[in-house]
Write an enzyme that holds these catalytic residues in place. Structure first.
Site, PDB file in Angstrom:
ATOM      1  CG  ASP A   1      44.670  38.198  39.964  1.00 14.03           C
ATOM      2  OD1 ASP A   1      44.233  39.369  39.943  1.00 14.03           O
ATOM      3  OD2 ASP A   1      45.658  37.856  40.633  1.00 14.03           O
TER       4      ASP A   1
ATOM      5  CG  ASP B   1      47.410  42.209  44.901  1.00 18.53           C
ATOM      6  OD1 ASP B   1      46.519  41.369  45.083  1.00 18.53           O
ATOM      7  OD2 ASP B   1      47.861  42.476  43.774  1.00 18.53           O
TER       8      ASP B   1
END
Length: 726
Positions: A455, A519
């Site tokens: 990430d 997301d």
């Protein structure tokens, strides 16, 4: 010097040297093997203009009287005086063809500047272009921009690009091409949620399968610009460049700088032709993840723990989750954020890449053993480029935190504002880079980890090293970190996640095995996000997960079939506490996992087909088998998706493109099926179309030209269709 002519997959690229500089005089439809005398292309000279023909050079330049955006901007610094040699006059020194690659050398000895250009037209029609500039002078040269540009034909009058935000990445926008320069600037220090992964110019109303299109993509994960530049003489250039900060690149004598690659495709078959060129290139790479049918490994069904447990890491709970996942048929179990020291929420711990002994007294081994003993791979979330101020590493090395000042914040230097309570670790600093490499290398060496979810959750807005702008060097340092870890652990797959889809580009995809498109797992949002991400990136590289019934990010509620059909056309997985899924819904979920396993080779190797459906409330897309010429199209899987209510009472006949015209196919609806928990919610109709219950038989020409009457879908529902050649 004779022209160079590259040809591949219906595309020609012609480079002329008649003006003394390299000039692309055609990029578009295949011109055949024989070219006429290119002198016939000599342009007229208008009144009140330069008394010579002005070339649109490979590097457009003011010294040739180009009045648009220049290809090379910079100046020489000598004896404290800057601004010298600001306008080079590059001329061709040498040009050669090596297979389907053109290598061109241009130089201005007086200015002390040389540029080497490499243009490769790959087998599937994708063009790859990059330049390297060398300071051949005796004093430093400050480079401000080196752009890669291509001409588009006069009938390209419409521009499409993409934009977005967190949880709404890659949404299209269109405009007419008019005189002037249209610039998309990314100053995020990463690719950016609003970045356009493609800039496409085309003929009026070009669509999925109609019209001519010229499209570009800049393979760079840092600051950048993409642009179209239309001059008063009617010529349009399209291209991109790295956006350099103040004095960010200063070339010492014999120093060099190489541009990010500009990838470009031409299609006379609409946007699907652009996708085909990009997909062919991706799938021809030696390190590409191939499906089992291509001699590789199937893309495993994933369970990610984030929306199941968030930061609540408990071994017993996670083993229960692993049990439930394995029973469903999951093949990869990924432990998300929260496993390392001090990480009970997102305020602390980033940078301390040690397993938290208070949570995991025996390390991650008990969980990894539980996962692998159940036949699943184990994956782990990391965010190596970031740091919390509340961390051991930040306290020990405040000078490793990126900021605009030359001194650390502990010594009075100013830090950028926080973003998600975090800052950036300075990978340009060799000690910081080595620490991060060492910690991730140790995690992979000491644990049976097959997969990293990598990430990167913030922009790099005031990014400096030693008081100087350093996004360029940080991006290269991050690339080097990926490269060295992959070299040390070649069996570990890496996912690029950047608060969702904020780092989706071919630069990062050269170093990773898939991207996280967003997301947001809301299936309605994902339909658009995945459709436009998939314009460039093939589905086997795009993570698509089934989220909970009610979306974590939008609070929308969707039936399982809509969520599953949406996730199916990517690298399929779940981000959901599947322990809660019981009874008929669990059996339905198992069936979807089985459908994915049955069809993933097709989805991950087939041609992507997207129909131009007149009813804007409907989307039709699918994967069509791309077998040998002898075998032809033997199978296809399509999804018909209803995104909102329609103006008509019924959808009528919907055409199915992309099948072989003279081949006969059996059509059947796979999902939702009678007995599914959400079957009754999917349709609003007294009677279904005649073919729906027992299937239909028709040839590809009939299906494309006449189509089939479709059932009346409720908004935010989908129908999965299978086509099998008879």
């Amino acid at each position: 010097m004779d022209p160079l002519h590259l040809r591949s997959a219906g595309t020609s690229l012609v480079i002329s040297f008649s003006s003394g500089e390299a000039e692309i005089i055609h990029w578009g439809a295949d011109l055949g093997s024989t070219l006429p005398d290119l002198a016939i292309l000599g342009e007229p000279i208008p009144h009140s203009a330069i008394d010579a023909t002005v070339p649109a050079g490979l590097l457009p330049q003011a010294s040739s009287s180009w009045r648009g955006r220049p290809g090379l901007r910079g100046h020489r610094i000598a004896d404290g005086v800057s601004g010298l040699d600001f306008s080079p006059r590059l001329r061709t020194v040498a040009a050669r063809r090596e297979g389907n690659t053109a290598v061109i050398e241009q130089a201005d000895p007086d200015a002390g500047i040389a540029v080497d250009s490499t243009l490769t037209l790959h087998d599937g029609g994708l063009l790859e272009l990059r330049h390297t500039v060398t300071n051949s002078g005796t004093t430093p040269y400050q480079l401000d921009e080196l752009a890669t540009v291509l001409p588009v034909a006069p009938d390209a009058v419409e521009l499409l690009d993409l934009t977005g935000r967190w949880c709404r990445e890659n949404h299209p926008q269109r405009r007419a091409i008019q005189q002037g320069t249209w610039v998309r600037t990314g100053r995020h220090g990463r690719t950016g949620h609003d970045s356009s992964i493609v800039l496409a110019a085309g003929t009026p109303g070009f669509g999925n399968r109609r019209g001519k299109v010229w499209a570009t993509h800049l393979a760079w994960s840092g600051n950048h610009e993409q642009f179209t530049d239309t001059l008063g003489d009617g010529r349009t250039m399209i291209g991109g460049s790295e956006l350099l900060g103040p004095a960010e690149v200063i070339l010492e004598p014999q120093g060099t700088y190489t541009t990010p690659a500009l990838f470009a495709a031409y299609s006379d078959r609409g946007l699907d032709g652009i996708s085909e060129a990009f997909y062919n290139w991706f799938r021809s790479r030696p390190h590409h993840v191939l499906p089992a049918a291509g001699g590789g490994k199937p893309r495993p069904v994933v369970l990610n723990t984030w929306e199941a447990v968030y930061f609540d890491h408990n071994l017993d709970t996670l083993i229960e989750l692993a049990d439930s996942a394995a029973e469903l048929g999951v093949e990869r179990f990924v432990l998300d954020d929260g496993w390392f020291r001090g990480r009970r929420d997102d305020h602390a711990g980033l940078g301390d890449w040690y397993v938290d002994e208070s949570l995991w007294p025996s390390g991650l081994t008990p969980l990894i053993s539980a996962v692998t003993s159940r036949g699943m791979e184990f994956g782990l979330w990391v965010e190596p480029e970031m740091v919390n101020l509340d961390s051991d590493i930040a306290r020990a090395h405040p000078d490793w935190i990126v900021g605009p000042a030359a001194v650390s914040h502990k010594d009075g230097g100013r830090l950028p504002l926080e973003w998600r309570n975090q800052h950036i670790i300075d990978l340009v600093n060799p000690e910081a880079w080595q620490y991060i490499f060492g910690r991730i290398d140790a995690l992979l060496s000491e644990n049976n980890i097959s997969y990293l979810k990598w990430d990167q959750n913030r922009d790099l807005l005031e990014h400096g090293h030693g008081g100087r702008f350093s996004v360029h060097e940080q991006t290269l340092a991050a690339y080097r970190l990926f490269d060295e870890l992959r070299k040390a652990h070649p069996g570990v797959e890496i996912e690029s996640c950047s608060s969702g889809g904020a780092r989706v580009d071919l630069g990062i995809l050269e170093r990773t095995d898939r991207i996280w498109a967003s997301d947001c797992n809301d299936a309605l949002e994902r339909q658009t996000i995945q459709r436009w991400t998939g314009l460039v990136v093939p589905p086997e590289l795009v993570g698509g997960h089934i989220g909970p019934t009610t979306s974590h990010t939008t609070a929308r509620t969707h039936d399982l079939s809509f969520r599953a059909i949406t996730a199916l056309f990517g690298h399929f997985g779940m981000e959901w506490d599947v322990r809660e899924v019981q009874g008929a819904e669990r059996e339905q979920l198992k069936r979807f996992i089985g459908l994915y396993k049955e069809h993933r080779d097709l989805i991950h190797s087939g041609r992507m087909v997207r129909a131009d459906v007149p009813d804007e409330s409907l989307m039709l897309h699918g994967a069509v088998s791309a077998g040998s010429p002898e075998a032809g199209t033997t199978a296809a899987l399509f999804a018909l998706v209803s995104t909102r209510t329609t103006s008509a009472e019924q959808p009528g006949r919907v055409s199915i493109p992309g099948l072989e015209p003279d081949r006969t196919y059996r059509v059947e609806a796979l999902s939702p099926a009678p007995g599914d928990t959400d079957y009754a919610h999917t349709f609003t109709q007294v009677q279904p179309p005649a073919w729906l219950a027992d299937g239909a038989v028709a040839n590809g020409r009939f299906l494309a030209e006449v189509g089939l009457p479709m059932p009346i879908l409720n908004p935010e529902h989908a129908l999965l269709l299978r086509f099998t050649a008879l």
